[in-house]
Design an enzyme around this catalytic site. Structure first.
Site, PDB file in Angstrom:
ATOM      1  N   GLU A 279       0.833  -1.209   0.000  1.00 46.30           N
ATOM      2  CA  GLU A 279       0.000   0.000   0.000  1.00 46.30           C
ATOM      3  C   GLU A 279       0.869   1.262   0.000  1.00 46.30           C
ATOM      4  O   GLU A 279       0.530   2.265  -0.634  1.00 46.30           O
ATOM      5  CB  GLU A 279      -0.933  -0.017   1.222  1.00 46.30           C
ATOM      6  CG  GLU A 279      -2.102   0.916   1.089  1.00 46.30           C
ATOM      7  CD  GLU A 279      -3.140   0.643   2.175  1.00 46.30           C
ATOM      8  OE1 GLU A 279      -4.029  -0.186   1.938  1.00 46.30           O
ATOM      9  OE2 GLU A 279      -3.034   1.251   3.255  1.00 46.30           O
ATOM     10  N   GLU A 282       1.978   1.745  -3.415  1.00 47.95           N
ATOM     11  CA  GLU A 282       0.830   2.224  -4.193  1.00 47.95           C
ATOM     12  C   GLU A 282       0.609   3.721  -3.929  1.00 47.95           C
ATOM     13  O   GLU A 282       0.339   4.495  -4.856  1.00 47.95           O
ATOM     14  CB  GLU A 282      -0.393   1.415  -3.752  1.00 47.95           C
ATOM     15  CG  GLU A 282      -1.605   1.541  -4.636  1.00 47.95           C
ATOM     16  CD  GLU A 282      -2.791   0.725  -4.090  1.00 47.95           C
ATOM     17  OE1 GLU A 282      -2.771   0.315  -2.911  1.00 47.95           O
ATOM     18  OE2 GLU A 282      -3.738   0.513  -4.850  1.00 47.95           O
ATOM     19  N   CYS A 299      -8.247  -2.174   4.142  1.00 49.12           N
ATOM     20  CA  CYS A 299      -8.060  -3.346   5.017  1.00 49.12           C
ATOM     21  C   CYS A 299      -9.294  -3.647   5.865  1.00 49.12           C
ATOM     22  O   CYS A 299      -9.358  -4.682   6.515  1.00 49.12           O
ATOM     23  CB  CYS A 299      -6.831  -3.181   5.894  1.00 49.12           C
ATOM     24  SG  CYS A 299      -6.763  -1.618   6.705  1.00 49.12           S
ATOM     25  N   SER A 319      -7.583   1.469  -2.088  1.00 50.00           N
ATOM     26  CA  SER A 319      -6.351   0.731  -2.391  1.00 50.00           C
ATOM     27  C   SER A 319      -6.741  -0.618  -2.974  1.00 50.00           C
ATOM     28  O   SER A 319      -7.759  -1.207  -2.582  1.00 50.00           O
ATOM     29  CB  SER A 319      -5.563   0.531  -1.092  1.00 50.00           C
ATOM     30  OG  SER A 319      -4.610  -0.488  -1.261  1.00 50.00           O
ATOM     31  N   LYS A 358     -15.011  -9.811   8.524  1.00 49.93           N
ATOM     32  CA  LYS A 358     -13.958 -10.642   7.910  1.00 49.93           C
ATOM     33  C   LYS A 358     -14.524 -11.996   7.480  1.00 49.93           C
ATOM     34  O   LYS A 358     -13.943 -12.665   6.625  1.00 49.93           O
ATOM     35  CB  LYS A 358     -12.803 -10.848   8.889  1.00 49.93           C
ATOM     36  CG  LYS A 358     -12.075  -9.580   9.266  1.00 49.93           C
ATOM     37  CD  LYS A 358     -10.989  -9.221   8.292  1.00 49.93           C
ATOM     38  CE  LYS A 358     -10.331  -7.896   8.652  1.00 49.93           C
ATOM     39  NZ  LYS A 358      -9.572  -7.320   7.550  1.00 49.93           N
ATOM     40  N   GLU A 361     -15.801 -11.193   4.162  1.00 52.38           N
ATOM     41  CA  GLU A 361     -14.634 -10.954   3.299  1.00 52.38           C
ATOM     42  C   GLU A 361     -13.994 -12.281   2.876  1.00 52.38           C
ATOM     43  O   GLU A 361     -13.663 -12.485   1.702  1.00 52.38           O
ATOM     44  CB  GLU A 361     -13.608 -10.095   4.048  1.00 52.38           C
ATOM     45  CG  GLU A 361     -12.405  -9.700   3.219  1.00 52.38           C
ATOM     46  CD  GLU A 361     -11.332  -9.031   4.068  1.00 52.38           C
ATOM     47  OE1 GLU A 361     -11.027  -9.530   5.172  1.00 52.38           O
ATOM     48  OE2 GLU A 361     -10.793  -8.014   3.633  1.00 52.38           O
ATOM     49  N   GLU A 366     -13.588 -12.630  -5.068  1.00 56.74           N
ATOM     50  CA  GLU A 366     -12.432 -11.854  -5.544  1.00 56.74           C
ATOM     51  C   GLU A 366     -11.189 -12.183  -4.724  1.00 56.74           C
ATOM     52  O   GLU A 366     -10.077 -11.867  -5.122  1.00 56.74           O
ATOM     53  CB  GLU A 366     -12.680 -10.337  -5.406  1.00 56.74           C
ATOM     54  CG  GLU A 366     -13.898  -9.801  -6.117  1.00 56.74           C
ATOM     55  CD  GLU A 366     -15.164  -9.893  -5.275  1.00 56.74           C
ATOM     56  OE1 GLU A 366     -15.081  -9.849  -4.039  1.00 56.74           O
ATOM     57  OE2 GLU A 366     -16.243 -10.030  -5.872  1.00 56.74           O
ATOM     58  N   CYS A 504     -10.398  -1.801  15.100  1.00 61.12           N
ATOM     59  CA  CYS A 504     -10.681  -3.227  15.326  1.00 61.12           C
ATOM     60  C   CYS A 504     -10.700  -3.612  16.803  1.00 61.12           C
ATOM     61  O   CYS A 504     -11.270  -4.648  17.156  1.00 61.12           O
ATOM     62  CB  CYS A 504      -9.649  -4.077  14.613  1.00 61.12           C
ATOM     63  SG  CYS A 504      -9.556  -3.737  12.854  1.00 61.12           S
TER      64      CYS A 504
HETATM   65  S1  SF4 Z   1     -13.273  -5.025  13.263  1.00 65.43           S
HETATM   66 FE1  SF4 Z   1     -14.448  -3.291  12.456  1.00 65.43          FE
HETATM   67  S2  SF4 Z   1     -12.836  -1.801  11.935  1.00 65.43           S
HETATM   68 FE2  SF4 Z   1     -11.822  -3.783  12.135  1.00 65.43          FE
HETATM   69  S3  SF4 Z   1     -11.801  -4.636  10.079  1.00 65.43           S
HETATM   70 FE3  SF4 Z   1     -13.648  -5.418  11.094  1.00 65.43          FE
HETATM   71  S4  SF4 Z   1     -15.266  -4.010  10.506  1.00 65.43           S
HETATM   72 FE4  SF4 Z   1     -13.324  -2.988  10.086  1.00 65.43          FE
END
Ligand code: SF4
Ligand code: SF4
Ligand code: SF4
Length: 579
Positions: A279, A282, A299, A319, A358, A361, A366, A504
């Site tokens: 990053e 980038e 992220c 990014s 996550k 994700e 992708e 987080c």
């Molecule tokens: S815990 Fe919250 S701030 Fe951290 S990556 Fe997950 S959604 Fe984003």
């Protein structure tokens, strides 16, 4: 003084600031008034009426009752106690009450209030309202049979995050919490941040559990199961075992993961250092070309999905870097697999994350290579704690162990990814040194630390180039910043966004802190302090100085942003509907 008011609570005279509610005034005096729907800064709807107090002849909910000059309040009369009991019994009469098998058992605020009010039977019996369960989201599980319609999730999703994926629907006995048009959560604008879970006082909202999937992988002798842990997990996991908020349990966590049977225990900090290399490069190249500025971090999958729904025309600003655990997963299934001579198809990558987004994700197509997902399963901090308890591991008395190599080691810059401002600070440490060719004397960029919703800073590189940086946490703040940019009022080169307020450390997968405790302890501040202490304890504190990262580029990737790096470590985004 004009701005203060004299009131009397339970015979105690006190002065409070104008605008103070009776609930706040009582709590300042350490007078306990139970509450359920009230969540400071998130929901003040007085819908549950558990916090009623007596003022003259009237019973009034104290969470929305503003103190008035000369007001005399009683919090503990027979009338008050009976009214509170009736309110809670009515809630219980429409609640599934399967406490023994509920994920919130022992941490449920309804259970605590019922116990505190000495409710031993539920007098009211009748028809039950919605029993709908929604398993569609890979991140969030909704169980309407446990919902007490307090509205705390609606406040978290709508007011705080400005997502508004869920709201009250229908009327009277049929009232439910629902998405627009009653669609499954997966098909809504939900960004999977899990802040509704953190707000919910009962077990009506939880993560979509993947514990059994991970147990199955661990029991499959043909699989090589690798686990990685995000920085924010190590400063919160201990709370699940009764340790004080902000206790660092990195070594115990590694030891517990080995006892659970994982073949390798890696640190996502390695992936975070890799993210900074990619990053940072980038950022330098976008600044040089002047294209797609500002660069916005990618992220946080909650933020990425928020952009996809709400600002689809600005996706080129994100990014292209995958998030740290996805980068690490991709490296486990390529670089590490090759080094170890293991067929990547037999590797299972498990990520322990403070985050529910996550999970979504991890399932995005992708984020795969050669039909293999970079990460196979994502568990939250809470799910890891549940596995440790299920395995009968005495977590508190474990002796600390260290992460495995070669991709298990990270720098201090990577650790601070866990708190708001951390990604920007880590990137600036590296970008400054790479562009100047000199070592920084002071590496702490304190201007991007702290809990202000939007933090701004300008850093000047040795060549005179200025990088205007904004650091934002909480999607409500992110929306404000995006709208200010759309109006042309703000301009930056680099923006860090974290969907959760605080970053987080207070993600939707972290240990849940009840409403009372969160009023007494500054959870964000305590966990952030632990993150920065962890950074200071590292010998390597800049991503580009991590010797394992240097080896990875020398042995495998070539240079940052190389063709292979792009293939394995970068991604793209999709435009999604606003509704
Ligand atoms: S815990 Fe919250 S701030 Fe951290 S990556 Fe997950 S959604 Fe984003
Ligand atoms: S996960 Fe986040 S976006 Fe989805 S419903 Fe909950 S608070 Fe709203
Ligand atoms: S889901 Fe939880 S937070 Fe939302 S209204 Fe129901 S009980 Fe309250």
């Amino acid at each position: 003084m004009l701005n203060t008011i004299n009131i009397m609570i339970d015979g105690i005279e006190t002065k409070v600031a104008k605008g103070t509610t009776v609930l706040e005034a009582a709590r300042d005096l350490d007078i306990h008034i139970p509450s359920l729907c009230y969540l400071k800064g998130v929901n003040h709807s007085s819908s549950c009426r558990v916090c009623v107090v007596e003022v003259g002849p009237r019973l009034i909910a104290s969470c929305t009752l503003k103190a008035e000059e000369g007001m005399k309040i009683q919090t503990n009369t027979k009338k008050v106690r009976e009214a509170r009991k009736t309110s809670v019994e009515l809630l219980l009469s429409d609640h599934d009450r399967e406490c023994l098998s509920c994920s919130r058992s022992g941490g449920c605020e309804l259970q605590t209030v019922s116990n505190d009010l000495n409710i031993r039977t539920v007098t009211y019996v009748g028809e039950k309202s919605s029993q709908e369960k929604d398993y569609t989201s890979p991140s969030i599980f909704r169980d309407a049979s446990k919902c007490i319609l307090c509205g705390r999730c609606v406040g978290a999703c709508g007011t705080m995050q400005t997502v508004g994926a869920i709201n009250f629907a229908k009327r009277g006995f049929d009232t439910v919490i629902s998405t627009a048009f009653g669609r499954p959560l997966e098909e809504s604008t939900c960004v999977n941040c899990g802040q509704c879970i953190m707000a919910c006082p009962v077990g009506a909202l939880t993560e979509h559990e993947n514990i059994n999937d991970v147990w199955n992988a661990l029991e499959n002798a043909s699989k090589y199961v690798v686990v990685q842990t995000a920085p924010a997990v190590r400063v919160a996991l201990g709370e699940e075992f009764g340790l004080p908020v902000g206790t660092r349990v990195t070594g115990k966590m590694v030891a517990a993961l080995r006892k659970l049977g994982f073949d390798k225990v890696f640190d996502t900090n390695f992936g975070a250092d890799l993210t900074i290399m990619e990053e940072g490069t980038e950022l330098i190249s976008r600044i040089t070309s002047g294209q797609n500025l500002p660069l916005m971090t990618s992220c946080c999958p909650g933020w990425v999905k928020f952009m996809e729904h709400n600002f689809p025309d600005r996706l080129d600003n994100l990014s292209t870097c995958k998030s740290p655990h996805e980068m690490e997963g991709a490296m486990v299934k390529s670089y590490f697999a090759k080094k170890m001579g293991i067929d990547p198809k037999n590797i299972v990558v498990v990520s322990i994350m403070p985050c529910t987004a996550k999970k979504f994700e991890g399932s995005r197509e992708e984020l795969s290579n050669e039909s293999m997902q970079d990460v196979d399963w994502v568990l939250t901090t809470r799910e890891l704690a549940a596995m440790i308890k299920e395995a009968g591991i005495d977590f508190v008395n474990l002796k600390g162990e260290t992460f495995d190599s070669p991709i298990g080691e990270g720098s201090g810059a990577a650790v601070i990814f866990g708190a708001t401002g951390g990604v920007a600070e880590a990137a600036l440490r590296t970008v400054f040194e790479i562009t100047s060719g000199k070592d920084l004397e002071t590496i702490e960029y304190t201007a991007v630390r702290g809990m202000d919703g939007i933090k701004e800073n300008v850093i000047e590189l040795p060549n005179g180039q200025k990088i205007r940086t904004a650091v934002v946490h909480g999607l409500g703040n992110a929306r404000k910043l995006m709208e200010a940019m759309e109006r042309g009022e703000k301009a930056y080169e680099f923006i860090e966004v974290m969907a959760c307020v605080g970053g987080c450390i207070t993600g939707g997968g972290q240990p849940i802190v009840d409403a009372r405790t969160s009023e007494r302890i500054d959870i964000k501040a305590e966990r952030a302090k632990a993150i920065y202490t962890e950074d200071e304890a590292q010998t390597v504190r800049k991503s580009h100085k991590n010797p394992y990262i240097t080896a990875l580029y020398e042995e495998f990737l070539g240079t940052p942003n190389s063709h292979l790096a792009h293939e394995l470590l970068h991604t793209h985004y999709v435009k999604r509907s606003k509704f």
